[in-house]
Design a protein around this motif. Structure first.
Motif, PDB file in Angstrom:
ATOM      1  N   CYS A 316       0.807  -1.215   0.000  1.00 35.23           N
ATOM      2  CA  CYS A 316       0.000   0.000   0.000  1.00 35.23           C
ATOM      3  C   CYS A 316       0.844   1.271   0.000  1.00 35.23           C
ATOM      4  N   VAL A 317       2.182   1.144  -0.131  1.00 36.47           N
ATOM      5  CA  VAL A 317       3.049   2.324  -0.055  1.00 36.47           C
ATOM      6  C   VAL A 317       2.744   3.286  -1.203  1.00 36.47           C
ATOM      7  N   ILE A 318       2.580   2.738  -2.399  1.00 39.26           N
ATOM      8  CA  ILE A 318       2.326   3.598  -3.557  1.00 39.26           C
ATOM      9  C   ILE A 318       1.006   4.342  -3.386  1.00 39.26           C
ATOM     10  N   HIS A 319      -0.021   3.620  -2.889  1.00 35.87           N
ATOM     11  CA  HIS A 319      -1.320   4.255  -2.688  1.00 35.87           C
ATOM     12  C   HIS A 319      -1.237   5.339  -1.617  1.00 35.87           C
ATOM     13  N   LEU A 320      -0.477   5.067  -0.577  1.00 33.33           N
ATOM     14  CA  LEU A 320      -0.334   6.073   0.477  1.00 33.33           C
ATOM     15  C   LEU A 320       0.396   7.315  -0.030  1.00 33.33           C
ATOM     16  N   ALA A 321       1.461   7.086  -0.835  1.00 34.33           N
ATOM     17  CA  ALA A 321       2.179   8.237  -1.383  1.00 34.33           C
ATOM     18  C   ALA A 321       1.269   9.067  -2.275  1.00 34.33           C
ATOM     19  N   PHE A 336       8.339  14.584   7.149  1.00 36.61           N
ATOM     20  CA  PHE A 336       8.150  13.310   7.848  1.00 36.61           C
ATOM     21  C   PHE A 336       7.609  12.247   6.896  1.00 36.61           C
ATOM     22  N   VAL A 337       6.643  12.639   6.071  1.00 32.89           N
ATOM     23  CA  VAL A 337       6.054  11.696   5.117  1.00 32.89           C
ATOM     24  C   VAL A 337       7.089  11.257   4.083  1.00 32.89           C
ATOM     25  N   VAL A 338       7.858  12.206   3.542  1.00 36.85           N
ATOM     26  CA  VAL A 338       8.855  11.881   2.523  1.00 36.85           C
ATOM     27  C   VAL A 338       9.905  10.934   3.073  1.00 36.85           C
ATOM     28  N   GLU A 339      10.354  11.183   4.295  1.00 35.08           N
ATOM     29  CA  GLU A 339      11.357  10.303   4.890  1.00 35.08           C
ATOM     30  C   GLU A 339      10.809   8.903   5.085  1.00 35.08           C
ATOM     31  N   LYS A 340       9.534   8.807   5.479  1.00 37.57           N
ATOM     32  CA  LYS A 340       8.926   7.487   5.658  1.00 37.57           C
ATOM     33  C   LYS A 340       8.857   6.733   4.331  1.00 37.57           C
ATOM     34  N   VAL A 341       8.437   7.430   3.286  1.00 38.48           N
ATOM     35  CA  VAL A 341       8.345   6.774   1.981  1.00 38.48           C
ATOM     36  C   VAL A 341       9.722   6.342   1.500  1.00 38.48           C
ATOM     37  N   PRO A 355       7.034   3.485  -9.987  1.00 36.96           N
ATOM     38  CA  PRO A 355       5.789   4.215  -9.710  1.00 36.96           C
ATOM     39  C   PRO A 355       5.810   4.956  -8.383  1.00 36.96           C
ATOM     40  N   LEU A 356       6.483   4.368  -7.393  1.00 42.39           N
ATOM     41  CA  LEU A 356       6.579   5.066  -6.118  1.00 42.39           C
ATOM     42  C   LEU A 356       7.418   6.336  -6.249  1.00 42.39           C
ATOM     43  N   VAL A 357       8.500   6.259  -7.006  1.00 45.99           N
ATOM     44  CA  VAL A 357       9.323   7.445  -7.236  1.00 45.99           C
ATOM     45  C   VAL A 357       8.510   8.531  -7.938  1.00 45.99           C
ATOM     46  N   TYR A 358       7.699   8.116  -8.880  1.00 40.88           N
ATOM     47  CA  TYR A 358       6.885   9.102  -9.597  1.00 40.88           C
ATOM     48  C   TYR A 358       5.911   9.797  -8.643  1.00 40.88           C
ATOM     49  N   GLN A 359       5.256   9.014  -7.782  1.00 42.69           N
ATOM     50  CA  GLN A 359       4.351   9.626  -6.808  1.00 42.69           C
ATOM     51  C   GLN A 359       5.102  10.539  -5.850  1.00 42.69           C
ATOM     52  N   LEU A 418      13.705   8.474 -16.294  1.00 41.22           N
ATOM     53  CA  LEU A 418      12.677   9.033 -17.176  1.00 41.22           C
ATOM     54  C   LEU A 418      11.595   9.752 -16.379  1.00 41.22           C
ATOM     55  N   HIS A 419      11.184   9.159 -15.256  1.00 37.34           N
ATOM     56  CA  HIS A 419      10.167   9.806 -14.421  1.00 37.34           C
ATOM     57  C   HIS A 419      10.674  11.156 -13.903  1.00 37.34           C
ATOM     58  N   ILE A 420      11.916  11.171 -13.427  1.00 33.47           N
ATOM     59  CA  ILE A 420      12.450  12.429 -12.886  1.00 33.47           C
ATOM     60  C   ILE A 420      12.529  13.491 -13.974  1.00 33.47           C
ATOM     61  N   VAL A 421      12.979  13.085 -15.162  1.00 31.41           N
ATOM     62  CA  VAL A 421      13.093  14.048 -16.263  1.00 31.41           C
ATOM     63  C   VAL A 421      11.721  14.581 -16.651  1.00 31.41           C
ATOM     64  N   SER A 422      10.708  13.704 -16.687  1.00 29.44           N
ATOM     65  CA  SER A 422       9.369  14.158 -17.064  1.00 29.44           C
ATOM     66  C   SER A 422       8.811  15.134 -16.047  1.00 29.44           C
ATOM     67  N   VAL A 423       9.085  14.908 -14.759  1.00 30.26           N
ATOM     68  CA  VAL A 423       8.610  15.839 -13.739  1.00 30.26           C
ATOM     69  C   VAL A 423       9.383  17.161 -13.814  1.00 30.26           C
TER      70      VAL A 423
END
Length: 1500
Positions: A316-321, A336-341, A355-359, A418-423
């Motif tokens: 559920c990490v991706i959904h939580l992010a 706090f949230v970013v460090e947890k993820v 996908p988690l990195v993208y979120q 690729l995700h980082i570049v797109s963001v």
């Protein structure tokens, strides 16, 4: 419209008993929606609420939603209480179904059942009454219960109390579930429920809350269609904001419990959670929490804290992010949230990371960009390191540690990039934050900042033009800094001990190229742009023809050259890995070769050559671009043309169209007016002749590059058969014959290239030899009695007043001689074995005989000729300013060249014949006479360009053969003939001098003249032979013995030593990879050893011992026999060979000990030898350990030798090094010591910068959390940084402390005015600046943390205050005094009014001003140091200024001696004016104004 409650109105259309209550699927009338509501839910906005004791009260108005007071127990819904507080027995099975935690799921077992946390949370509460506000169960409730299936209604034997347990809530949940599972319009049902359950009533809130609790597990069950889920969640989100605060708090707390319990399956309900938290944050109620109350915002913060502190299910990490993106978060909450993820990265499968990195990147739009980027880069950096470790140790002991396959990791990294570049494309601030973070991190820890992942990320981002310049500037700066740091570390053992692990960004970038093979197409363009940017920014500065290509020198020492080579490596490796971008790289390389013709392009041509070697057939797809390049050959320098044609040579063999295009271009260029164009045509034609064999086949030995066998077979053998090749080559030869009537430079190129043509294409021998024969006949005089035998006047031409060389006759003869020798040794033997070529053999014998007779005749007549026959004698004019002088110089050079060619020819064909060797000596006599005349004339005319010795025509191979015969041939049959040559000392000296010249040419250009001059392997073999001879000659015959009978010029032994020195340098530069074979060739005693067994250190130490003995003999010889030049050369040879020793070996330590001993025991007075010996000592000592102790001893010796600045102080006579004496102490030794001190200061300054970066990194760790992949790595990194900082601090302070003792001696030394004083003052200023930097570091450390000052720093400050600063001011006074004496001397000269000394006076004054200029800088540096000491004292609460004495005022100073003299003059004037005054009072006054005499002291 009918209702279900009799209290509201008359019921209408009640369902029959046993019938199910259903709504139409398409139509949901208001009356039907209201029919499912509790009859007491709406009575004119009023409600009956049960009293606490079960008694009913009067209906009261329900307050608005926001004014409803929360229940006493925060998490308990209204109307519910713990089972323990209930009166009565336990709950029955039917009761359980009616509870919120019961089975709402209908008939199928378990469908619609709540997850465990929901069951546990709900089952603690049980309804204590019927639906809120009802005095008795209403008819609708009874009818609904009757309509239930038998199995769900429960047994009739159950007590009556069971019917009062929330029957409406049970029926609502059951109905919602049935509607959702059947695909009916569930939203319409929910809207009806919500409309009938206003939040203004407690019962409405309860029903709404129960619906939410039921719908969330229903959505998470996975039994519903996605569209139905979205419909339900959307409606729930819409209605969530109407819930009161306590209900939101309860709902949010249950969500947190579910997440902590890991019961979320698909995360669909998290959208509702984000809405609940958002609504909760905006709630104005005070919510009960524990024993106190919190606002809605505080409650939300507490929930997020609890959520992030708990364990998350990886699913559920991706959904939580994703959920946190929709929640308004403060900066602290977001961090706090970013460090947890980020901490969850290591617990997820690798495929779930992108996908988690993208979120996470989308979440970074709220803030914490640096934390997100740092965590992502750090995570993949750790994965890369782990992957390398596993590759290094394939069999991992712990199987759990084993990570994913390499290709899977690379693909995941590429997706993340690729995700980082797109963001970043959407959020430019993220890109700027990335650059900013890496710049900061690079200062602290380059290895952590610029890892393969971060470099690949930067290169991908660099495609955006807005950030490209910043990124490339950062990368180029990092590359040069890394190269400088590596160079710095490799030169100092002291630094290597402090930094055992060296970071090399070159390897990192090349690893990125390697990783990009896994589908990283987004990185390739950045790699290409970076490679070309590096090559253009750090291109070689010297012209292409000046020196050999840099890549032949092995590893370059200059950071700029290393950066340029890295750019070429990036492009080459990218070319090999990525096929789609090959044509682009090739096109850009060719464009730069054309457009940068005026600047050096050797690096681009080398890259082009390497590209073609790696993939030769790729040129076929770009043949049009190559053809276009050929069209511009006429405008390119000749060196560029030659390199370009050599590079594209394979294409000429596989593409007929390109070859034909080149031939057309070259034929046009032959008739061009430009000399370079004609030379380019000759170079191109010679290249074609060398590489198109007449037989029509391609032998592997003839191809300089590998070519695809299939393509060669398909194209060459189909198009280029024997006849075609032969016609083609003869056509080219016909074109080249026209060049024999052009300028001398064009002919010269032709003569130098014919030998290689014959060697590579033997079938052209007859045509080439006939061409040469017809050319030489134009200048040969066949009459045997005519002297000289050649027409020299035909070799020159006049244009106006200028004389030019028309025919390089000596080069023509040299070409004939080499071609004839090759023809006799190769072709004739092959032809003699074939009977079917008799006609061709007779033709070959014909021109061979003509050449032999011609050369024999020329030899005989040249020996007979006198200088007058050539119009060259001592009376001739050789001035380059007159036409006659230029003509005579040309004649002399041609005659000398002809003699040398004939010397080589007769020696080779003589077969150790005495007569032939006598001819050789006769030819040398002619050569030597001309050489002496030219040398004498050049000595008279200092500005003449003829001071340079003419380049010898002897080939390198012949020189090695000649030297071996002269010095090492012990064959009895050769002794008589060789005695003829050995009897002439001049000839022996000449042979060694030519060898020295050839080695020098090889060192400077990478090649030599003559056959095989461009063949590195042949050159290396010749070098080994020459070195053997020179080494034997030098070690066997001492210079002293030889010089006793010498007349003039350098001795042969000294020439041998100079040759050995050049050879050792050349081998280390050009043949560094073959040093073991070179040393093996020199060791005659161990010639059979295998190459794998060669120990370079042992072999080098053996050679070093021979030169050590020679140096000791020189140093111990009498003063008259001492040869300074030889001693200096020996020291340089030892310095060169010492680089081959391993610093960790015993041989190196022995050599260092010997060097120290030589310096201590030999009182050398020769300046150059002293300088060389001390430089050798420093260079060896630095590689072994820090030289500060050595410098202190030398400074003490200088002080003892030169005396103290205070003449009344007698310095103790200590002598550590005898090499420091009155003649060498100043300025030689002093400047060398100060130079080495400056190098140590540079190291210390570099260390302080590293220390400051580590300190800021450590302080950053202390002030805020630093994210890493594992929790332990943070602690390990901080502890490692702390330990390294302590080691660096200790090393810096110890180095500075010892240097202060060095300065303590030097500033008290009576140095003579000049360079020593000036250098010392500047060095002192630099030292105080570095001390100030160290103090600033500790000030920063005290600010960031409660760091205490180490005791060693206090000692350093105390040492500077007691042993340096006071002495500095005394030294300044001493310097000003000696300068004032110089000025007073100048003033006396002015009074004499000598006009001729005016210039000298101004020179002295300018010198004084120049040498006193560093004094103000030194005073400022001292005051800055004391200023920051005061700051540090305040910060650390330690009084460091107690060790510093009050500084002398530089603005106003009383000079006691000047004051005394002034007072004496005044007293004498008073005595003359008042003769009757008491003279005793005057004497008393004078004595009072005089300083007491200082006593002589002895310093210890």
């Amino acid at each position: 419209m009918g209702t279900l409650c009799p209290n509201v109105g008359t019921p209408a259309a009640h369902p029959a008993p046993g019938a199910a209550v259903e709504f139409p699927s398409r139509e949901t009338p208001q009356d039907h929606r209201a029919a499912m509501l509790c009859p007491c839910s709406a009575q004119g906005g009023r409600s009956r609420i049960p009293a606490p004791g079960g008694r009913s009260r009067r209906p009261t108005a329900v307050p608005p939603c926001d004014s409803v007071s929360p229940p006493r127990t925060p998490l308990a819904p209204a109307g519910l209480e713990p089972a323990a507080r209930r009166e009565g027995g336990s709950c029955s099975a039917g009761d359980a179904r009616a509870l919120p935690g019961g089975n709402f799921g209908g008939r199928s077992g378990g469908r619609g059942r709540l997850p465990a946390p929901w069951r546990s949370a709900s089952s603690r509460w049980r309804p204590r009454t019927a639906p809120s506000g009802c005095r008795r169960p209403c008819r609708a409730w009874r009818r609904a219960r009757c309509a239930l299936p038998a199995g769900r209604a429960g047994s009739g034997a159950a007590p009556q109390r069971r019917l009062t347990a929330s029957p409406c809530l049970l029926q609502l949940g059951d109905m919602v579930t049935r509607q959702a599972l059947k695909g009916r319009e569930t939203a319409a049902l929910l809207r009806g429920i919500f409309k009938g359950s206003p939040c203004s009533q407690r019962s409405g809130v309860l029903r709404r809350l129960q619906v939410y609790k039921h719908c969330v597990p229903l959505v998470e069950s996975g039994d519903l269609h996605l569209s139905k889920v979205s419909e339900i969640i959307g409606l729930l989100m819409l209605e969530a904001r109407q819930l009161p605060g306590h209900a939101l708090a309860e709902l949010a707390s249950l969500f947190v419990d579910v997440i902590k319990g890991g019961s979320l399956t698909n995360g669909k309900s998290l959208e509702l959670f984000s809405t609940v938290l958002t609504a909760l944050a905006s709630s104005k109620e005070n919510l009960a929490y524990g024993k106190g109350e919190l606002t809605g915002e505080e409650f939300k913060k507490q929930l997020i804290n609890t959520l992030c502190s708990s364990k998350w299910d990886p699913r559920c990490v991706i959904h939580l992010a994703n959920m946190f993106r929709d929640i308004p978060l403060s900066g602290e909450e977001l961090q706090f949230v970013v460090e947890k993820v980020l901490r969850m990265f290591s617990k997820l499968d690798l495929q779930e990371i992108p996908p988690l990195v993208y979120q996470l990147l989308l979440l970074s739009a709220k803030g914490s960009k640096k934390t997100v980027l740092e965590g992502i880069i750090s995570f993949f950096n750790q994965l890369d390191k782990r992957q390398k470790e596993e590759q290094r140790v394939p069999q991992s002991v712990d199987l759990e540690v084993a990570t994913m396959p390499l290709d899977q990791l690379r693909h995941v990294e590429g997706t993340v990039i690729l995700h980082i570049v797109s963001v970043i494309n959407l959020d430019q601030d993220l890109g700027e934050e990335l650059i900013r973070h890496l710049k900061t991190e690079q200062q602290k820890n380059p290895g952590r900042a610029l890892c393969p992942f971060s470099v690949a990320l930067l290169l991908s981002v660099a495609v955006k033009h807005r950030l490209q310049e910043q990124i490339f500037d950062f990368l180029k700066t990092s590359i040069t800094r890394s190269c400088k740091d590596l160079q710095f570390l490799q030169a100092s053992k002291f630094l290597q001990d402090l930094f055992p692990q060296q970071y090399d960004i070159t390897a990192v970038i090349l690893e990125v190229v390697k990783n990009s093979a896994f589908g990283w197409d987004h990185v390739t363009q950045g790699l290409v742009d970076l490679g070309f940017s590096l090559m253009e920014s750090y291109e070689p500065k010297k012209p292409f023809g000046g020196k050999a290509a840099d890549n032949t020198y092995g590893l370059s020492k200059m950071p700029a050259q290393q950066a340029c080579r890295l750019g070429a490596s990036i492009l080459l490796e990218t070319f090999k890995v990525h096929e789609p971008i090959r044509s682009d790289i090739l096109e850009q390389v060719l464009n730069r070769v054309l457009t940068k013709a005026a600047s050096p392009v050797s690096h681009f041509i080398d890259l082009l050559s390497n590209i073609v070697v790696s993939a030769p057939l790729v040129l076929q797809t770009s043949s049009s671009k190559v053809t276009e390049t050929f069209d511009n050959l006429s405008f390119l320098p000749i060196d560029t043309v030659q390199g370009l044609l050599r590079a594209v040579q394979p294409l000429l063999k596989v593409s007929m169209s390109v070859r034909d295009s080149l031939i057309l271009v070259l034929q046009k260029a032959i008739f061009s007016r430009q000399l370079d164009a004609r030379k380019a045509a000759v170079a191109g034609f010679l290249l074609l002749l060398r590489n198109f064999k007449v037989l029509g086949s391609l032998a592997s030995s003839q191809c300089s590059q590998a070519i695809g066998a299939t393509q060669v077979q398909a194209d060459v053998h189909a198009c280029y058969n024997s006849a075609a090749n032969e016609a083609f080559c003869l056509e080219i030869l016909g074109s080249l014959r026209r060049c024999l009537s052009q300028q001398a430079d064009v002919r010269l190129m032709l003569y130098e290239g014919f030998y290689d043509v014959l060697r590579r294409n033997s079938q052209l021998a007859s045509s080439v030899m006939e061409t040469l024969l017809s050319q030489i006949k134009q200048y040969y005089l066949p009459q045997q009695d005519l002297l000289p035998p050649l027409k020299l006047e035909g070799c020159i031409m006049a244009q106006g007043d200028q004389i030019f060389l028309k025919e390089p006759l000596a080069h023509l003869l040299c070409c004939i001689q080499h071609c004839l020798a090759w023809y006799k040794s190769t072709v004739r033997l092959c032809q003699g074995a074939e009977d079917d070529e008799e006609e061709e053999e007779e033709e070959g014998v014909g021109f061979e005989q003509d050449f032999e007779e011609m050369l024999e005749s020329v030899t005989r007549r040249m020996i007979k000729s006198e200088l007058e026959d050539f119009e060259l004698d001592k009376s001739a004019d050789f001035s380059p300013s007159s036409g006659v002088g230029v003509k005579n110089n040309i004649y002399a050079i041609q005659v000398m060249g002809i003699c040398e060619v004939l010397i080589e020819y007769n020696f080779n064909i003589g077969n150790f014949s005495k007569n032939k060797f006598e001819d050789v000596l006769g030819l040398f006599t002619c050569y030597n006479k001309l050489s002496e005349i030219l040398r004498e004339k050049a000595g008279k005319n200092k500005s003449s360009l003829s001071n340079k010795t003419a380049r010898s025509f002897l080939s390198m191979g012949f020189v090695s053969t000649l030297l071996t015969a002269l010095f090492r041939d012990n064959a009895q049959s050769h002794e008589e003939s060789l005695a003829v040559l050995r009897s002439s000392t001049e000839f022996l000296r000449y042979a060694v001098s030519v060898a020295l010249q050839k080695v020098q040419q090889l060192e400077e250009t990478g090649q030599t003249d003559g056959p095989d001059g461009q063949n590195p392997e042949k050159m290396f073999q010749n070098l080994c032979k020459i070195t053997q001879v020179l080494l034997w000659r030098y070690t066997s015959i001492p210079t002293v013995v030889e010089e006793s009978g010498k007349k003039k010029g350098k001795s042969i032994s000294l020439l041998c030593l100079e040759g050995l020195l050049r050879i050792f340098n050349t081998v280390q530069q050009l043949y560094s990879a073959k040093i073991p074979q070179f040393l093996q060739a020199l060791d005659i005693t161990d010639g059979d050893a295998e190459e794998t067994d060669i120990n370079v250190t042992e072999k080098a130490a053996f050679q070093i011992r021979q030169f050590q003995r020679s140096l000791v003999n020189q140093l111990s010889s009498a003063e008259d026999d001492f040869n300074a030049k030889e001693t200096q050369s020996l020291i340089t040879v030892l310095s060169t060979l010492s680089k081959l020793l391993d610093p960790a070996s015993q041989q190196f330590l022995q050599f260092l000990t010997w060097t120290v001993k030589v310096c201590k025991e030999n009182a050398l007075e020769d300046i150059s030898c002293c300088k060389g010996l001390l430089s050798l000592l420093f260079s060896v000592h630095v590689v072994y350990k820090s030289p500060v102790g050595l410098l202190r001893e030398l400074a003490q010796d200088i002080h003892a030798c030169l005396g103290d600045i205070d003449q009344d102080v007698e310095v103790e006579g200590r002598c550590h090094f005898a090499i420091v004496n009155a003649k060498t102490a100043a300025p030689t030794v002093c400047l060398l010591v100060l130079g080495q001190v400056d190098k140590v200061l540079e190291e210390v300054d570099w260390l302080i910068k590293k220390l400051t970066s580590l300190g800021s990194d450590t302080s950053g760790n202390e002030s805020g959390p630093v994210l890493t992949v594992t929790p332990l790595s943070k602690t390990e990194d901080s502890s490692q940084a702390s330990n390294q900082s302590q080691a660096l601090e200790k090393g810096v302070i110890l180095q500075l402390g010892t240097l202060l003792t060095v300065y303590h001696e030097l500033v008290q030394t009576a140095l003579p005015a000049g360079s020593c004083v000036d250098t010392l003052l500047r060095s002192l200023s630099k030292t105080y600046a570095i001390l100030t930097s160290l103090i600033k570091h500790y000030i920063q450390a005290c600010r960031s943390s409660s760091t205490t000052i180490p005791g060693r720093l206090e000692k350093l400050v105390k040492l500077s205050g007691s042993h340096l600063t006071p002495q500095c001011y005394s030294f300044i006074t001493y310097v000003q005094n000696i300068h004032s004496e110089s000025l007073s001397f100048v003033e006396e000269k002015k009074k004499k009014k000598k006009e001729d000394e005016a210039a000298a006076v101004s020179t002295v004054m300018a010198k004084v001003l120049r040498e006193t200029k560093p004094i103000p800088n030194l005073i400022f540096a001292i005051e800055q140091y004391e200023k920051f000491l005061i700051h540090l004292s305040k910060k650390s609460k330690v009084n460091l200024m107690q060790y510093m004495k009050l500084s002398t005022s530089r603005d106003f100073r009383i000079n006691a001696s000047v004051l005394d003299s002034a007072l004496q003059e005044r007293n004498s004037e008073d005595a003359e004016n008042e003769p009757h005054n008491d003279q005793s009072s005057t004497a008393e006054q004078t004595e009072e104004n005089q300083e007491p005499k200082k006593k002589r002291q002895r310093k210890k």
